[in-house]
Every structure is written in structure tokens, then in C-alpha cells.
Scaffold this motif. Structure first.
Motif, PDB file in Angstrom:
ATOM      1  N   ALA A 189     -66.653  69.213 -36.742  1.00 17.27           N
ATOM      2  CA  ALA A 189     -66.926  70.429 -37.510  1.00 17.27           C
ATOM      3  C   ALA A 189     -66.997  70.128 -39.003  1.00 17.27           C
ATOM      4  CB  ALA A 189     -65.850  71.473 -37.236  1.00 17.27           C
ATOM      5  N   VAL A 190     -66.057  69.312 -39.483  1.00 16.26           N
ATOM      6  CA  VAL A 190     -66.061  68.944 -40.904  1.00 16.26           C
ATOM      7  C   VAL A 190     -67.318  68.154 -41.247  1.00 16.26           C
ATOM      8  CG1 VAL A 190     -64.881  67.617 -42.690  1.00 16.26           C
ATOM      9  CG2 VAL A 190     -63.560  69.009 -41.089  1.00 16.26           C
ATOM     10  N   ALA A 191     -67.647  67.177 -40.410  1.00 14.47           N
ATOM     11  CA  ALA A 191     -68.825  66.347 -40.668  1.00 14.47           C
ATOM     12  C   ALA A 191     -70.104  67.175 -40.656  1.00 14.47           C
ATOM     13  CB  ALA A 191     -68.906  65.232 -39.628  1.00 14.47           C
ATOM     14  N   LYS A 192     -70.232  68.069 -39.676  1.00 15.07           N
ATOM     15  CA  LYS A 192     -71.431  68.901 -39.594  1.00 15.07           C
ATOM     16  C   LYS A 192     -71.534  69.854 -40.789  1.00 15.07           C
ATOM     17  CE  LYS A 192     -71.773  69.073 -34.519  1.00 15.07           C
ATOM     18  NZ  LYS A 192     -71.558  69.948 -33.345  1.00 15.07           N
ATOM     19  N   ALA A 193     -70.393  70.438 -41.180  1.00 19.13           N
ATOM     20  CA  ALA A 193     -70.419  71.381 -42.301  1.00 19.13           C
ATOM     21  C   ALA A 193     -70.823  70.688 -43.593  1.00 19.13           C
ATOM     22  CB  ALA A 193     -69.049  72.038 -42.456  1.00 19.13           C
ATOM     23  N   VAL A 194     -70.237  69.520 -43.856  1.00 16.56           N
ATOM     24  CA  VAL A 194     -70.583  68.772 -45.070  1.00 16.56           C
ATOM     25  C   VAL A 194     -72.042  68.339 -45.044  1.00 16.56           C
ATOM     26  CG1 VAL A 194     -70.126  66.666 -46.390  1.00 16.56           C
ATOM     27  CG2 VAL A 194     -68.226  68.002 -45.462  1.00 16.56           C
ATOM     28  N   GLY A 195     -72.463  67.792 -43.901  1.00 17.62           N
ATOM     29  CA  GLY A 195     -73.850  67.356 -43.776  1.00 17.62           C
ATOM     30  C   GLY A 195     -74.826  68.515 -43.879  1.00 17.62           C
ATOM     31  N   GLY A 196     -74.466  69.666 -43.255  1.00 15.65           N
ATOM     32  CA  GLY A 196     -75.352  70.816 -43.304  1.00 15.65           C
ATOM     33  C   GLY A 196     -75.492  71.390 -44.699  1.00 15.65           C
ATOM     34  N   LEU A 197     -74.378  71.423 -45.452  1.00  8.28           N
ATOM     35  CA  LEU A 197     -74.440  71.936 -46.829  1.00  8.28           C
ATOM     36  C   LEU A 197     -75.229  71.010 -47.735  1.00  8.28           C
ATOM     37  CD1 LEU A 197     -70.779  73.243 -47.210  1.00  8.28           C
ATOM     38  CD2 LEU A 197     -72.869  74.618 -47.023  1.00  8.28           C
ATOM     39  N   LEU A 198     -75.023  69.692 -47.567  1.00  3.64           N
ATOM     40  CA  LEU A 198     -75.756  68.730 -48.400  1.00  3.64           C
ATOM     41  C   LEU A 198     -77.241  68.732 -48.083  1.00  3.64           C
ATOM     42  CD1 LEU A 198     -73.261  65.706 -48.426  1.00  3.64           C
ATOM     43  CD2 LEU A 198     -73.695  67.352 -50.267  1.00  3.64           C
ATOM     44  N   ALA A 199     -77.576  68.853 -46.786  1.00  3.68           N
ATOM     45  CA  ALA A 199     -78.978  68.788 -46.371  1.00  3.68           C
ATOM     46  C   ALA A 199     -79.650  70.166 -46.398  1.00  3.68           C
ATOM     47  CB  ALA A 199     -79.074  68.204 -44.965  1.00  3.68           C
ATOM     48  N   GLY A 200     -78.848  71.239 -46.422  1.00  3.00           N
ATOM     49  CA  GLY A 200     -79.425  72.579 -46.329  1.00  3.00           C
ATOM     50  C   GLY A 200     -80.059  72.825 -44.987  1.00  3.00           C
ATOM     51  N   SER A 201     -79.453  72.270 -43.923  1.00  5.68           N
ATOM     52  CA  SER A 201     -80.041  72.341 -42.592  1.00  5.68           C
ATOM     53  C   SER A 201     -79.462  73.508 -41.802  1.00  5.68           C
ATOM     54  CB  SER A 201     -79.780  71.037 -41.833  1.00  5.68           C
ATOM     55  OG  SER A 201     -80.069  71.183 -40.461  1.00  5.68           O
ATOM     56  N   PRO A 202     -80.271  74.479 -41.390  1.00  3.59           N
ATOM     57  CA  PRO A 202     -79.762  75.598 -40.583  1.00  3.59           C
ATOM     58  C   PRO A 202     -79.267  75.154 -39.213  1.00  3.59           C
ATOM     59  CG  PRO A 202     -82.160  75.694 -40.727  1.00  3.59           C
ATOM     60  CD  PRO A 202     -81.710  74.650 -41.713  1.00  3.59           C
ATOM     61  N   ALA A 203     -79.950  74.189 -38.593  1.00  5.36           N
ATOM     62  CA  ALA A 203     -79.528  73.712 -37.274  1.00  5.36           C
ATOM     63  C   ALA A 203     -78.172  73.022 -37.358  1.00  5.36           C
ATOM     64  CB  ALA A 203     -80.572  72.760 -36.690  1.00  5.36           C
TER      65      ALA A 203
END
Length: 319
Positions: free
Chosen positions: A25-39
Motif C-alpha cells: 500500500a505504501v509503495a503503490k501510494a508513493v508511486g501513484g502520487l509521483l507518477a500521477g497514475s489513477p490505476a
């Protein structure tokens, strides 16, 4: 396998899933915020929901084994079903609804990602896929240890973990496909569609888990096979003239309430009736070990029919 041993193994399975989901969850949240990825953000919400649900399941394992007391004379077995219902609600609200929100927002905004965002997101999802797959294998191993699919998935805690991990593996795969197609085509619709697909998947899983928990909470009957064995045993007793009614209800994972209304053959004295009732109860307990609460209602069919007649009840009979 004893109930305590089964619970210990299930607890380990839930803890493995919890640890994997927290890290992911932490990895996905950080990656999603940095990448701006909705998926990727949808998958982060999915993992957060799964983590909270594992906490619910740990509570279910601990609280459902409390002994019966004056306030709850049939024990606390249904706690397992209650916390599983909360887990299903968590999947629906935190996972499914957030995924729909991310998908529709991406379609409306048409956001774009940088190449570095794609790469970071796919790396995070690849690691997540390995972790979720490992947790799923552990859960499936636990199911096999507990007697296979039918027997192992009777436990709502283990059933929820298998559903969550299986959904997580499929959800991560959908997110990776959506991000890859977005990267190749430059069209955010692919990634938004992946978020919507993840949301649909989570809502469906939440509905199935919630429906099963609801059935068990409101009083689900014992398995037809167990009910059939009890019915056959009662009909085979020479002292029983007829079985008027048989009621069963699961009061926990390994506990069932059995109530039977029987008509005995004429001529039995009261002491013999008591001995017969004790013997029948012991036979039912041996035939169906999970039947830990057994009640026999000895009914005179002729007297009961007379008591229920229109003359006795005051109702009007005939035309």
C-alpha cells in the motif's frame, strides 16, 4: 486438525497478508502520487482496504473463540461472520468506490504521465504482483491443509483472505496492462478503464463476501448432508414414530444448533422417554460432531393436531 491449530494457521495466513498489504500500500501510494497514475492509486486504495480488513479478520479469530456466558449462551461464534461482513463493506467502500472515482477523474482530466512515471509505476506493480502472489499461495496452502476447497473455505476469515489476494493479483495485472497501454498509445482512457475494471472487480467480490456473511449472520441452516444424516438417524430410532420437524442453524464455524420435534410411539413411560432422549442426543453428537447444542421436543401428534384444530383455536373451519 484441532480448532485451535486451524485458527493458529489461519492467523499466520492473515498476518502474512497484512504485512504484504501494508508494504504494498505504501509503495503503490508513493508511486501513484509521483507518477500521477489513477490505476496505481486505485491499487493503493485496494491495498489499504485489504490491510484494514486483515485487522478485522484478526479480531474475528480472537473474539469468536470466547466461551459462552450468560449474555450469549450459544457462544460468540457468529463474531466471525460479523467481522467478515465489515471486511466486505471495507472492500466495497475503500477499494471499489475509490477505484471508480480515480477512473472517472482520469477520464475527465485526461492527465498524462512522464516516462519515468510509467517505469516507476510498473516496477512497483511488479513487486506488488510478487508479494500478492506469495500471500495468495500461502492462503491456498492453508486451504489445502484444512481439507481442500469445500472444507477450507468454510472459514470466513480464510475465505476473505483468498478472495482478497486473488482479487489483488488480478487487480495488479489489470493495472499493469492499463499503464502499459497508456504508455504505448498515449491515451489515458486505457489506464482509466483499468481503474474502472478494478472497481467493478472489488464491488463484485465485496458483494459475494457480504452475501455469504449475511446468510450466516441471520441464521444459516446446516449443510444439507449433515441435516440428512440427522434426519436419517432420527427416523431409524425404534422409539420415534415420526419426525415432525427438524431445524438446524450454524452458530459458529464449528458449532451447530439442532432442534427436532418428534412423535414417539405410544406406550413409553416418562423414565424411558428420558433415556431415549439422552441416547438420541448422544447419537446425533457422534454423527455430526459440530452439533453442540441439541434439543428434542417430544410431541404427541394427535394431541398437537387436536390443539391446532379450529375448535381448539376458535377459528372458523369449513365453508
Amino acid at each position: 486438525m484441532t480448532e485451535q491449530g486451524s485458527d493458529r494457521r489461519t492467523r499466520v495466513t492473515v498476518l502474512v497478508a497484512l504485512a504484504a498489504n501494508l508494504v504494498i500500500a505504501v509503495a503503490k501510494a508513493v508511486g501513484g502520487l509521483l507518477a500521477g497514475s489513477p490505476a496505481l492509486l486505485s491499487e493503493a486504495a485496494h491495498s489499504v482496504a485489504d490491510s484494514l480488513n486483515e485487522v478485522f479478520l484478526l479480531a474475528a479469530l480472537r473474539r469468536s473463540r470466547r466461551p459462552a456466558d450468560r449474555r450469549h449462551p450459544f457462544g460468540y461464534g457468529k463474531e466471525r461472520f460479523f467481522w467478515s461482513l465489515l471486511a466486505a463493506v471495507g472492500i466495497f467502500v475503500m477499494g471499489g468506490c475509490f477505484s471508480f472515482f480515480q477512473g472517472f477523474e482520469a477520464l475527465a482530466s485526461g492527465s498524462e504521465e512522464k516516462l519515468s512515471g510509467y517505469v516507476a509505476g510498473l516496477i512497483v506493480l511488479g513487486i506488488a504482483l510478487l508479494a500478492e502472489g506469495g500471500s495468495l499461495l500461502r492462503a491456498l496452502y492453508q486451504v489445502r491443509r484444512q481439507g481442500g476447497t469445500r472444507a477450507g473455505l468454510r472459514d470466513p476469515a480464510l475465505r476473505t483472505v483468498v478472495a482478497e489476494d486473488g482479487t489483488a493479483v488480478l487487480g495488479v495485472t489489470l493495472a499493469m496492462v492499463g499503464m502499459a497501454l497508456h504508455m504505448v498509445t498515449g491515451q489515458v482512457v486505457w489506464e482509466a478503464s483499468a481503474s474502472l475494471a478494478i472497481g467493478t472487480l472489488l464491488v463484485y467480490v465485496a458483494f459475494r463476501l457480504g452475501r455469504d456473511a449475511r446468510d450466516q449472520l441471520i441464521g444459516e441452516a446446516a449443510d444439507p448432508e449433515a441435516s440428512g444424516r440427522i434426519q436419517a438417524l432420527l427416523r431409524a430410532q425404534p422409539e420415534i414414530d415420526s419426525v415432525e420437524a427438524l431445524f438446524t442453524m450454524k452458530t459458529g464455524l464449528d458449532s451447530t444448533l439442532v432442534a427436532a420435534r418428534v412423535d414417539l410411539v405410544p406406550g413409553l413411560d416418562s423414565e424411558h422417554v428420558e433415556d431415549v432422549a439422552v441416547r438420541i442426543k448422544r447419537s446425533i453428537a457422534r454423527t455430526v460432531p459440530e452439533a453442540d447444542q441439541i434439543f428434542l421436543d417430544v410431541t404427541d401428534r394427535r394431541a398437537r393436531e387436536a390443539a391446532e384444530s379450529p375448535a381448539a383455536t376458535g377459528e372458523r373451519g369449513g365453508a
